[in-house]
Design an enzyme around this catalytic site. Structure first.
Site, PDB file in Angstrom:
ATOM      1  N   THR A 132       0.816  -1.211   0.000  1.00 47.35           N
ATOM      2  CA  THR A 132       0.000   0.000   0.000  1.00 47.35           C
ATOM      3  C   THR A 132       0.854   1.267   0.000  1.00 47.35           C
ATOM      4  OG1 THR A 132      -1.543   1.255   1.368  1.00 47.35           O
ATOM      5  CG2 THR A 132      -0.128  -0.273   2.531  1.00 47.35           C
ATOM      6  N   ASP A 133       0.265   2.362  -0.485  1.00 47.04           N
ATOM      7  CA  ASP A 133       0.964   3.652  -0.403  1.00 47.04           C
ATOM      8  C   ASP A 133       1.050   4.164   1.036  1.00 47.04           C
ATOM      9  OD1 ASP A 133      -1.720   4.337  -0.063  1.00 47.04           O
ATOM     10  OD2 ASP A 133      -1.812   5.755  -1.730  1.00 47.04           O
ATOM     11  N   GLU A 134       0.232   3.579   1.928  1.00 47.04           N
ATOM     12  CA  GLU A 134       0.203   4.083   3.313  1.00 47.04           C
ATOM     13  C   GLU A 134       1.529   3.889   4.035  1.00 47.04           C
ATOM     14  OE1 GLU A 134      -3.150   3.499   5.755  1.00 47.04           O
ATOM     15  OE2 GLU A 134      -4.564   3.548   4.100  1.00 47.04           O
ATOM     16  N   TYR A 158      -2.020  -0.603  11.057  1.00 44.73           N
ATOM     17  CA  TYR A 158      -2.161  -1.261   9.751  1.00 44.73           C
ATOM     18  C   TYR A 158      -0.951  -0.978   8.863  1.00 44.73           C
ATOM     19  CZ  TYR A 158      -3.392  -1.659   4.807  1.00 44.73           C
ATOM     20  OH  TYR A 158      -3.357  -1.939   3.460  1.00 44.73           O
ATOM     21  N   LYS A 162       2.032  -3.437   7.361  1.00 47.02           N
ATOM     22  CA  LYS A 162       2.320  -3.606   5.930  1.00 47.02           C
ATOM     23  C   LYS A 162       3.782  -3.227   5.637  1.00 47.02           C
ATOM     24  CE  LYS A 162      -0.145  -4.615   2.959  1.00 47.02           C
ATOM     25  NZ  LYS A 162      -0.581  -5.937   2.401  1.00 47.02           N
ATOM     26  N   LEU A 198     -14.760   3.706   2.814  1.00 47.41           N
ATOM     27  CA  LEU A 198     -15.519   4.936   2.566  1.00 47.41           C
ATOM     28  C   LEU A 198     -16.550   4.842   1.432  1.00 47.41           C
ATOM     29  CD1 LEU A 198     -15.895   7.973   3.327  1.00 47.41           C
ATOM     30  CD2 LEU A 198     -14.302   8.485   1.475  1.00 47.41           C
ATOM     31  N   TYR A 215     -14.866  12.113   8.382  1.00 44.79           N
ATOM     32  CA  TYR A 215     -13.925  12.323   9.489  1.00 44.79           C
ATOM     33  C   TYR A 215     -13.339  13.734   9.419  1.00 44.79           C
ATOM     34  CZ  TYR A 215     -13.732   7.146   9.897  1.00 44.79           C
ATOM     35  OH  TYR A 215     -14.016   5.808  10.037  1.00 44.79           O
ATOM     36  N   ASP A 287     -12.410  12.786  14.177  1.00 42.81           N
ATOM     37  CA  ASP A 287     -11.394  12.355  13.217  1.00 42.81           C
ATOM     38  C   ASP A 287     -10.746  11.027  13.644  1.00 42.81           C
ATOM     39  OD1 ASP A 287      -9.893  12.517  10.951  1.00 42.81           O
ATOM     40  OD2 ASP A 287      -8.897  14.398  11.465  1.00 42.81           O
ATOM     41  N   ARG A 288     -10.153  10.355  12.662  1.00 39.35           N
ATOM     42  CA  ARG A 288      -9.375   9.133  12.915  1.00 39.35           C
ATOM     43  C   ARG A 288      -8.064   9.537  13.591  1.00 39.35           C
ATOM     44  NH1 ARG A 288      -8.057   5.908   7.491  1.00 39.35           N
ATOM     45  NH2 ARG A 288     -10.011   4.832   7.902  1.00 39.35           N
ATOM     46  N   HIS A 291      -4.625  10.322  11.533  1.00 45.58           N
ATOM     47  CA  HIS A 291      -5.182  10.328  10.164  1.00 45.58           C
ATOM     48  C   HIS A 291      -4.222  11.001   9.180  1.00 45.58           C
ATOM     49  CE1 HIS A 291      -9.159  11.159   7.750  1.00 45.58           C
ATOM     50  NE2 HIS A 291      -8.315  10.376   7.106  1.00 45.58           N
TER      51      HIS A 291
HETATM   52  P1  NAD Z   1      -9.977  -7.239   2.104  1.00 45.12           P
HETATM   53  O1  NAD Z   1      -9.964  -6.875   3.536  1.00 45.12           O
HETATM   54  O2  NAD Z   1     -11.175  -6.931   1.282  1.00 45.12           O
HETATM   55  O3  NAD Z   1      -9.713  -8.804   1.929  1.00 45.12           O
HETATM   56  C1  NAD Z   1      -8.704  -9.475   2.630  1.00 45.12           C
HETATM   57  C2  NAD Z   1      -8.869 -10.964   2.373  1.00 45.12           C
HETATM   58  O4  NAD Z   1      -7.818 -11.650   3.059  1.00 45.12           O
HETATM   59  C3  NAD Z   1     -10.196 -11.531   2.900  1.00 45.12           C
HETATM   60  O5  NAD Z   1     -10.766 -12.395   1.943  1.00 45.12           O
HETATM   61  C4  NAD Z   1      -9.786 -12.294   4.142  1.00 45.12           C
HETATM   62  O6  NAD Z   1     -10.639 -13.392   4.446  1.00 45.12           O
HETATM   63  C5  NAD Z   1      -8.373 -12.746   3.781  1.00 45.12           C
HETATM   64  N1  NAD Z   1      -7.534 -12.999   4.953  1.00 45.12           N
HETATM   65  C6  NAD Z   1      -7.358 -12.185   6.030  1.00 45.12           C
HETATM   66  N2  NAD Z   1      -6.523 -12.765   6.908  1.00 45.12           N
HETATM   67  C7  NAD Z   1      -6.129 -13.950   6.364  1.00 45.12           C
HETATM   68  C8  NAD Z   1      -5.252 -14.980   6.780  1.00 45.12           C
HETATM   69  N3  NAD Z   1      -4.599 -14.913   7.947  1.00 45.12           N
HETATM   70  N4  NAD Z   1      -5.079 -16.045   5.972  1.00 45.12           N
HETATM   71  C9  NAD Z   1      -5.751 -16.136   4.786  1.00 45.12           C
HETATM   72  N5  NAD Z   1      -6.600 -15.192   4.348  1.00 45.12           N
HETATM   73  C10 NAD Z   1      -6.787 -14.107   5.128  1.00 45.12           C
HETATM   74  O7  NAD Z   1      -8.678  -6.596   1.480  1.00 45.12           O
HETATM   75  P2  NAD Z   1      -8.433  -5.855   0.081  1.00 45.12           P
HETATM   76  O8  NAD Z   1      -8.957  -4.475   0.177  1.00 45.12           O
HETATM   77  O9  NAD Z   1      -8.889  -6.740  -1.001  1.00 45.12           O
HETATM   78  O10 NAD Z   1      -6.842  -5.756   0.081  1.00 45.12           O
HETATM   79  C11 NAD Z   1      -6.041  -6.793  -0.480  1.00 45.12           C
HETATM   80  C12 NAD Z   1      -4.572  -6.406  -0.332  1.00 45.12           C
HETATM   81  O11 NAD Z   1      -4.333  -5.168  -0.995  1.00 45.12           O
HETATM   82  C13 NAD Z   1      -4.125  -6.209   1.110  1.00 45.12           C
HETATM   83  O12 NAD Z   1      -2.835  -6.753   1.248  1.00 45.12           O
HETATM   84  C14 NAD Z   1      -4.093  -4.704   1.286  1.00 45.12           C
HETATM   85  O13 NAD Z   1      -3.132  -4.318   2.248  1.00 45.12           O
HETATM   86  C15 NAD Z   1      -3.698  -4.253  -0.100  1.00 45.12           C
HETATM   87  N6  NAD Z   1      -4.188  -2.925  -0.467  1.00 45.12           N
HETATM   88  C16 NAD Z   1      -5.513  -2.640  -0.465  1.00 45.12           C
HETATM   89  C17 NAD Z   1      -5.941  -1.370  -0.879  1.00 45.12           C
HETATM   90  C18 NAD Z   1      -7.392  -1.009  -0.907  1.00 45.12           C
HETATM   91  O14 NAD Z   1      -7.701   0.154  -1.205  1.00 45.12           O
HETATM   92  N7  NAD Z   1      -8.322  -1.903  -0.651  1.00 45.12           N
HETATM   93  C19 NAD Z   1      -5.011  -0.417  -1.269  1.00 45.12           C
HETATM   94  C20 NAD Z   1      -3.648  -0.725  -1.193  1.00 45.12           C
HETATM   95  C21 NAD Z   1      -3.251  -1.995  -0.837  1.00 45.12           C
HETATM   96  O1  DAU Z   2      -4.182   3.970   0.529  1.00 48.65           O
HETATM   97  C1  DAU Z   2      -4.387   2.590   0.438  1.00 48.65           C
HETATM   98  C2  DAU Z   2      -5.266   2.121   1.581  1.00 48.65           C
HETATM   99  O2  DAU Z   2      -6.590   2.544   1.283  1.00 48.65           O
HETATM  100  C3  DAU Z   2      -5.238   0.607   1.804  1.00 48.65           C
HETATM  101  O3  DAU Z   2      -3.937   0.225   2.149  1.00 48.65           O
HETATM  102  C4  DAU Z   2      -6.220   0.201   2.898  1.00 48.65           C
HETATM  103  O4  DAU Z   2      -6.257  -1.208   3.037  1.00 48.65           O
HETATM  104  C5  DAU Z   2      -7.591   0.697   2.501  1.00 48.65           C
HETATM  105  O5  DAU Z   2      -8.525   0.408   3.521  1.00 48.65           O
HETATM  106  C6  DAU Z   2      -7.550   2.209   2.258  1.00 48.65           C
HETATM  107  O6  DAU Z   2      -7.270   2.911   3.489  1.00 48.65           O
HETATM  108  P1  DAU Z   2      -8.014   4.267   3.888  1.00 48.65           P
HETATM  109  O7  DAU Z   2      -7.943   4.438   5.346  1.00 48.65           O
HETATM  110  O8  DAU Z   2      -7.555   5.398   3.036  1.00 48.65           O
HETATM  111  O9  DAU Z   2      -9.512   3.877   3.405  1.00 48.65           O
HETATM  112  P2  DAU Z   2     -10.933   4.172   4.065  1.00 48.65           P
HETATM  113  O10 DAU Z   2     -11.961   3.812   3.037  1.00 48.65           O
HETATM  114  O11 DAU Z   2     -11.067   3.582   5.423  1.00 48.65           O
HETATM  115  O12 DAU Z   2     -10.926   5.756   4.223  1.00 48.65           O
HETATM  116  C7  DAU Z   2     -10.733   6.616   3.101  1.00 48.65           C
HETATM  117  C8  DAU Z   2     -10.712   8.042   3.611  1.00 48.65           C
HETATM  118  O13 DAU Z   2     -12.038   8.371   4.081  1.00 48.65           O
HETATM  119  C9  DAU Z   2      -9.794   8.252   4.797  1.00 48.65           C
HETATM  120  O14 DAU Z   2      -9.234   9.548   4.719  1.00 48.65           O
HETATM  121  C10 DAU Z   2     -10.726   8.164   6.010  1.00 48.65           C
HETATM  122  C11 DAU Z   2     -12.035   8.696   5.477  1.00 48.65           C
HETATM  123  N1  DAU Z   2     -13.270   8.117   6.054  1.00 48.65           N
HETATM  124  C12 DAU Z   2     -13.373   6.766   6.110  1.00 48.65           C
HETATM  125  C13 DAU Z   2     -14.520   6.174   6.631  1.00 48.65           C
HETATM  126  C14 DAU Z   2     -14.634   4.678   6.708  1.00 48.65           C
HETATM  127  C15 DAU Z   2     -14.293   8.950   6.456  1.00 48.65           C
HETATM  128  O15 DAU Z   2     -14.203  10.197   6.371  1.00 48.65           O
HETATM  129  N2  DAU Z   2     -15.427   8.361   6.971  1.00 48.65           N
HETATM  130  C16 DAU Z   2     -15.578   7.016   7.083  1.00 48.65           C
HETATM  131  O16 DAU Z   2     -16.638   6.561   7.585  1.00 48.65           O
END
Ligand code: NAD
Ligand code: DAU
Length: 354
Positions: A132-134, A158, A162, A198, A215, A287-288, A291
């Protein structure tokens, strides 16, 4: 036919990735290893139940015995590692599981991969780690975007977990010569995203006429990447990336949260014919903690070296995402279980949502 291991293939991005591979890469068979936590849904792949190219295994990536058996049985030519705990807010209220899955789980997978490569040294093998970019921390409004050499500076449990897993993946390359590539991408959106994040949360709250929790002041900026563009990038990096390399992947769509929420309101209102504007539901909440203000991705390296360029605009893909949720309310209701409701209630009552 080669077989790839996809971890976390029943979560949001993993689900989209498996569908992408089944459609576009007929020479790959897929083993999906997923623990089915709250975020995983095996129903996502119901259409593949009788497909010889697809195998589902319910299990934990930290289970070394299971990994050993799977590698011996399938002799994977590659691993696409998605499985993780992924929600920042959950990592704040309960960080330990993030260490167990994201750090220890990744480590066990690396160990199993290395043992496999040593047992069949001439067979092709590559480990793609989805990060992730985080991990890069937070940018100011005017800072240049993250590049692959931006120092790591994670803010949340988190992103710290990562970051740690990224370091282990690279250490296995440098120390043991394991063929790895790491991708660091921005915020994904699209079909099958669990409605704690979100975009789906806001879509569904509008349909239920509930407050839309923003937030702080809603000024935090994220770069939005449509999940289908991300899947394309992952295959490109896997096939063309340099061993040991890191690749930033972004959508080139920086938006602040308030702008994202307002855009969703207007699109949902248009699509559903809602009489009063759903923007009236916007509710500013606590806020988170920690954040990050802004993420921005410089993906010039991926463009240059693996030919990646996001194809979907935010407006176009957000509308498609909203359509998908409206057309899949059965999926939505099936994931909004008792545990989901409890999380939402606790999370937003604490934040002061009325
Ligand atoms: P998600 O939370 O939707 O899904 C995660 C999956 O992993 C689920 O199916 C869960 O059952 C499985 N899992 C969790 N723990 C496990 C374990 N111990 N063993 C086997 N399976 C397990 O996640 P996502 O949003 O699809 O993200 C996938 C990957 O991409 C992650 O590594 C996340 O860090 C990365 N990522 C996500 C985003 C995003 O915006 N969603 C952005 C950047 C990077
Ligand atoms: O940047 C990549 C990341 O993006 C991934 O690594 C994470 O797995 C993925 O969950 C996501 O993280 P964020 O924290 O950015 O996503 P989220 O959807 O939780 O929140 C997006 C933005 O919106 C963040 O600035 C927090 C804000 N937010 C989120 C929720 C859930 C709100 O303002 N209100 C909300 O209820």
């Amino acid at each position: 036919m080669e077989t790839i291991l996809v971890t976390g293939g029943s979560g949001f991005i993993g689900t989209n990735f498996i569908k992408f591979v089944m459609e576009n890469h007929p020479r790959w068979a897929v083993v999906n290893l997923d623990a089915l936590t709250y975020a995983g849904n095996p129903e996502n792949h119901r259409e593949l139940e009788r497909d010889d190219r697809y195998t589902f295994v319910q299990g934990n990536i930290a289970d070394a015995g299971l990994l050993e058996k799977l590698f011996a049985a399938h002799r994977f030519s590659g691993v696409f590692h998605f499985a993780a705990e992924t929600h920042v807010d959950r990592s704040i209220t309960g960080p330990e599981v993030f260490l167990n899955t994201n750090i220890i789980g990744t480590f066990k997978l690396l160990e199993a991969s290395l043992a496999h490569v040593r047992s069949v040294p001439d067979a092709p093998f590559r480990f793609l780690h989805v990060s992730t970019d985080e991990v890069y921390g937070s940018l100011g409004f005017k800072d240049p975007a993250f590049t692959e050499t931006t120092p790591y500076d994670p803010s949340s449990p988190y992103s710290a977990s990562k970051a740690s897993s990224d370091h282990f993946v690279k250490a296995f390359h440098r120390t043991y010569g394991l063929d790895v590539v790491v991708t660091n991408c921005s915020n994904n959106y699209g079909p099958y995203q669990f409605p704690e994040k979100l975009i789906p949360l806001v879509i569904l709250n509008i349909l239920d006429n509930k407050p839309l929790p923003v937030y702080g002041k809603g000024e935090n900026i994220r770069d939005w990447l449509y999940v289908k563009d991300h899947c394309d990038a992952l295959v490109r990096v896997f096939l063309k990336g340099t061993s040991g390399g890191t690749y930033n992947i972004g959508g080139g769509e920086e938006k602040n949260n308030l702008a994202v929420v307002r855009a969703i309101c207007d699109l949902v209102d248009k699509r559903t014919g809602r009489k009063s504007s759903s923007r009236e539901l916007i509710s500013y909440v606590q806020d988170r903690p920690g954040h990050d203000l802004r993420y921005a991705i410089d993906c010039a390296k991926a463009e240059r070296s693996v030919g990646f360029k996001a194809q979907y605009s935010f407006e176009q893909a957000l509308a498609a995402t909203i359509d998908w949720y409206l057309d899949h309310m059965d999926w939505v209701r099936s994931v909004q279980t008792g545990a989901y409701r409890k999380w939402i209630e606790t999370q937003y009552t604490t934040r002061g949502v009325k």
